[in-house]
Design a protein around this motif. Structure first.
Motif, PDB file in Angstrom:
ATOM      1  N   ILE A  38     -58.078  31.845 -76.032  1.00  0.00           N
ATOM      2  CA  ILE A  38     -57.723  30.941 -75.241  1.00  0.00           C
ATOM      3  C   ILE A  38     -58.841  30.216 -74.114  1.00  0.00           C
ATOM      4  N   HIS A  39     -59.592  31.271 -74.008  1.00  0.00           N
ATOM      5  CA  HIS A  39     -60.672  30.985 -73.053  1.00  0.00           C
ATOM      6  C   HIS A  39     -62.021  30.497 -73.570  1.00  0.00           C
ATOM      7  N   SER A  40     -61.812  30.167 -75.053  1.00  0.00           N
ATOM      8  CA  SER A  40     -63.069  29.556 -75.561  1.00  0.00           C
ATOM      9  C   SER A  40     -63.435  28.058 -75.414  1.00  0.00           C
ATOM     10  N   THR A  41     -64.586  27.731 -75.887  1.00  0.00           N
ATOM     11  CA  THR A  41     -64.877  26.222 -75.670  1.00  0.00           C
ATOM     12  C   THR A  41     -64.000  25.528 -76.765  1.00  0.00           C
ATOM     13  N   ALA A  42     -64.030  26.032 -78.134  1.00  0.00           N
ATOM     14  CA  ALA A  42     -63.526  25.586 -79.326  1.00  0.00           C
ATOM     15  C   ALA A  42     -61.875  25.638 -78.928  1.00  0.00           C
ATOM     16  N   PHE A  43     -61.441  26.274 -78.241  1.00  0.00           N
ATOM     17  CA  PHE A  43     -59.964  26.099 -77.938  1.00  0.00           C
ATOM     18  C   PHE A  43     -59.638  24.957 -77.184  1.00  0.00           C
ATOM     19  N   ARG A  44     -60.533  24.742 -76.037  1.00  0.00           N
ATOM     20  CA  ARG A  44     -60.121  23.540 -74.954  1.00  0.00           C
ATOM     21  C   ARG A  44     -60.516  22.177 -75.967  1.00  0.00           C
ATOM     22  N   ARG A  45     -61.537  22.256 -76.791  1.00  0.00           N
ATOM     23  CA  ARG A  45     -61.722  20.900 -77.437  1.00  0.00           C
ATOM     24  C   ARG A  45     -60.641  20.446 -78.320  1.00  0.00           C
ATOM     25  N   LEU A  46     -59.610  21.488 -78.699  1.00  0.00           N
ATOM     26  CA  LEU A  46     -58.546  21.017 -79.308  1.00  0.00           C
ATOM     27  C   LEU A  46     -57.532  19.734 -79.006  1.00  0.00           C
ATOM     28  N   GLN A  47     -57.928  19.717 -77.705  1.00  0.00           N
ATOM     29  CA  GLN A  47     -56.967  18.571 -76.979  1.00  0.00           C
ATOM     30  C   GLN A  47     -57.416  17.349 -77.157  1.00  0.00           C
ATOM     31  N   LEU A  98     -59.373  26.046 -84.992  1.00  0.00           N
ATOM     32  CA  LEU A  98     -60.430  26.158 -84.486  1.00  0.00           C
ATOM     33  C   LEU A  98     -61.564  25.435 -85.249  1.00  0.00           C
ATOM     34  N   GLY A  99     -61.555  25.735 -86.665  1.00  0.00           N
ATOM     35  CA  GLY A  99     -62.592  24.935 -87.415  1.00  0.00           C
ATOM     36  C   GLY A  99     -62.337  23.594 -87.462  1.00  0.00           C
ATOM     37  N   HIS A 100     -61.340  23.009 -87.205  1.00  0.00           N
ATOM     38  CA  HIS A 100     -61.254  21.577 -87.711  1.00  0.00           C
ATOM     39  C   HIS A 100     -61.965  20.481 -86.958  1.00  0.00           C
ATOM     40  N   THR A 101     -62.309  19.402 -87.651  1.00  0.00           N
ATOM     41  CA  THR A 101     -63.548  18.306 -87.265  1.00  0.00           C
ATOM     42  C   THR A 101     -62.534  17.614 -86.275  1.00  0.00           C
ATOM     43  N   PRO A 102     -63.326  16.535 -85.884  1.00  0.00           N
ATOM     44  CA  PRO A 102     -62.626  15.385 -85.251  1.00  0.00           C
ATOM     45  C   PRO A 102     -61.956  14.661 -86.090  1.00  0.00           C
ATOM     46  N   PHE A 103     -61.055  13.579 -85.699  1.00  0.00           N
ATOM     47  CA  PHE A 103     -60.321  12.894 -86.738  1.00  0.00           C
ATOM     48  C   PHE A 103     -59.476  13.556 -87.607  1.00  0.00           C
ATOM     49  N   ILE A 373     -71.049  18.706 -85.915  1.00  0.00           N
ATOM     50  CA  ILE A 373     -70.055  17.515 -86.054  1.00  0.00           C
ATOM     51  C   ILE A 373     -68.589  18.063 -86.334  1.00  0.00           C
ATOM     52  N   ALA A 374     -68.703  19.207 -86.768  1.00  0.00           N
ATOM     53  CA  ALA A 374     -67.255  19.945 -86.767  1.00  0.00           C
ATOM     54  C   ALA A 374     -66.687  20.370 -85.240  1.00  0.00           C
ATOM     55  N   GLY A 375     -67.705  20.720 -84.447  1.00  0.00           N
ATOM     56  CA  GLY A 375     -67.212  20.897 -83.032  1.00  0.00           C
ATOM     57  C   GLY A 375     -66.929  19.634 -82.066  1.00  0.00           C
ATOM     58  N   MET A 376     -67.213  18.640 -82.696  1.00  0.00           N
ATOM     59  CA  MET A 376     -67.093  17.395 -81.816  1.00  0.00           C
ATOM     60  C   MET A 376     -65.638  17.153 -81.594  1.00  0.00           C
ATOM     61  N   THR A 377     -65.467  16.705 -80.439  1.00  0.00           N
ATOM     62  CA  THR A 377     -63.889  15.930 -80.298  1.00  0.00           C
ATOM     63  C   THR A 377     -63.958  14.456 -80.892  1.00  0.00           C
ATOM     64  N   ASP A 378     -62.772  13.777 -80.993  1.00  0.00           N
ATOM     65  CA  ASP A 378     -62.890  12.367 -81.306  1.00  0.00           C
ATOM     66  C   ASP A 378     -63.757  11.534 -80.220  1.00  0.00           C
ATOM     67  N   PRO A 379     -63.596  11.721 -79.061  1.00  0.00           N
ATOM     68  CA  PRO A 379     -64.321  10.852 -78.033  1.00  0.00           C
ATOM     69  C   PRO A 379     -65.880  11.199 -78.302  1.00  0.00           C
ATOM     70  N   TYR A 380     -66.421  12.308 -78.162  1.00  0.00           N
ATOM     71  CA  TYR A 380     -67.650  12.664 -78.432  1.00  0.00           C
ATOM     72  C   TYR A 380     -68.464  11.980 -79.769  1.00  0.00           C
TER      73      TYR A 380
END
Length: 396
Positions: A38-47, A98-103, A373-380
């Motif tokens: 829950i406290h990981s960066t990757a979890f926050r990026r899911l939003q 947690l391993g999903h890419t943007p889009f 790339i996999a760690g990117m959010t859609d906007p990034y």
């Protein structure tokens, strides 16, 4: 938490972590895993990562984070009823994307194509890379240092990767195992030919239940289909007819919610009944027995399983491949492919990523780029596309 069954995973019997952390006076080992996720960066990026509908379509559609929270709630409910370990089921539900890419899956398909010459891209393996390597918050080690049981469930919640003879199984039959598994640091062998824990199986089926229900809701919200379109569809059609008969005069959005919540409830209840029968019939007495059972024990009943396949087919043809969905999907795939090709030619990535990419070539550079790339959010991802190509795709 109430007492768990003998075949549930036991935190006190965990195979442990790669790095010793010492006991906690307030949390068991699976609770600690959940909290680290829950406290990981990757979890926050899911939003800011797509589920089905890109963010420009509207603010009320599910994203990867809201989907993950729905999966977590369903997984806990099923685990509790089956007397399993709720904390492990929750940790696996929270980490499964947690391993999903943007889009969404479009980004995953594009990255897999781009990585074809380098062993491909798989989001479950990528999730393992995230939690064992790429999260770099702790002073003493890379990764989140999760327990073996959580790592096993992240990789194998959809079933074994190998059959009993050691050949690729399931989705890996055609292309073989994804690259990089042998490079992931783990506390013990993940035993790729065995099934994962019941808690992992619960997280997997909770994923199915959640996205079936919320994709119906989102498709209706997007006006791709109407409630009447679902009347002949397996699994959901009888529920639509029932709700329309009971509440013919209420607003469609209320009818839709009634359909959605009844479908989730009945799916969950079917899984609990069927899985309890499967577990009893199998004779398993321990978590190790579950791994050696030779099949998944957490399932839908045969009639509901067949109906669920019919619903998925309807959603695939009428929603996921709808023109208004596919146009931005194809453009988002192109964004990922263009980013990958540009970074391979010139790893002009920010910070540590660019430094690491410039230091290597070939497969090693490709894997660093895939991680980035996999760690990117859609906007990034769109911001990077704008920076590199002076163009920003318009998905509207």
């Amino acid at each position: 938490m109430s007492e768990t069954a003998s075949y549930a995973s036991k935190p006190e019997m965990s195979l442990g972590r790669l790095y010793d952390t010492g006991p906690s006076p307030t949390r068991n080992e699976f609770q600690r895993d959940r909290d680290r996720i829950i406290h990981s960066t990757a979890f926050r990026r899911l939003q800011h990562k797509t589920q089905v509908f890109l963010a420009h379509e509207g603010r009320h559609f599910r994203n990867r984070l809201t989907h993950t929270l729905e999966v977590s709630q369903i997984a806990r409910s099923i685990a509790r009823s089956l007397q399993l370990n709720e904390d492990l089921a929750e940790a696996l539900a929270l980490s499964h994307d947690l391993g999903h890419t943007p889009f969404g899956h479009a980004g995953e398909r594009a990255l897999h194509r781009a990585m074809h010459a380098y062993g491909g891209f798989d989001h479950n393996v990528q999730a393992l890379r995230v939690v064992t390597l790429l999260e770099n918050r702790y002073a003493e080690h890379d990764g989140l240092n999760l327990t073996w049981e959580t790592l096993e469930g992240i990789l194998k919640h959809n079933g074994p990767l190998l059959d009993a003879e050691g050949r690729p199984a399931g989705r890996y039959v055609e292309e073989g195992l994804p690259a990089g598994l042998d490079l992931i640091a783990i506390p013990a062998d993940l035993r790729l030919s065995t099934y994962a824990s019941l808690e992992a199986q619960v997280a997997a089926i909770a994923d199915d239940i959640a996205y079936n229900a919320h994709d119906i809701d989102d498709a209706l919200r997007a006006e791709l289909v109407t409630l009447d379109d679902f009347l002949g569809v397996p699994m959901v059609g009888p529920i639509v007819a029932e709700v329309q008969a009971l509440y013919p005069s209420i607003a469609v959005n209320r009818q839709t919610h009634e359909v959605q919540r009844r479908m989730i409830t009945r799916s969950v209840e079917d899984v609990i009944r069927t899985s309890a029968d499967n577990i009893a019939a199998s004779g398993v007495q321990s978590a190790e027995d579950v791994r050696l059972a030779g099949r998944s024990l957490v399932t839908f009943s045969q009639p509901v399983g067949e109906a669920e396949k019919g619903l998925k087919h309807f959603l695939f043809t009428r929603v996921y491949r709808h023109g208004s969905v596919m146009e931005p999907v194809l453009e988002s795939e192109a964004v990922v492919e263009r980013l990958f090709a540009r970074y391979m030619a010139d790893p002009d990535m920010p910070g540590r990523w660019g430094k690491a990419g410039r230091a290597v070539e070939g497969e090693r550079r490709a894997r660093i780029i895939a991680d980035f790339i996999a760690g990117m959010t859609d906007p990034y991802a769109l911001d990077e596309h704008q920076r590199l190509f002076d163009a920003r795709p318009d998905f509207r």
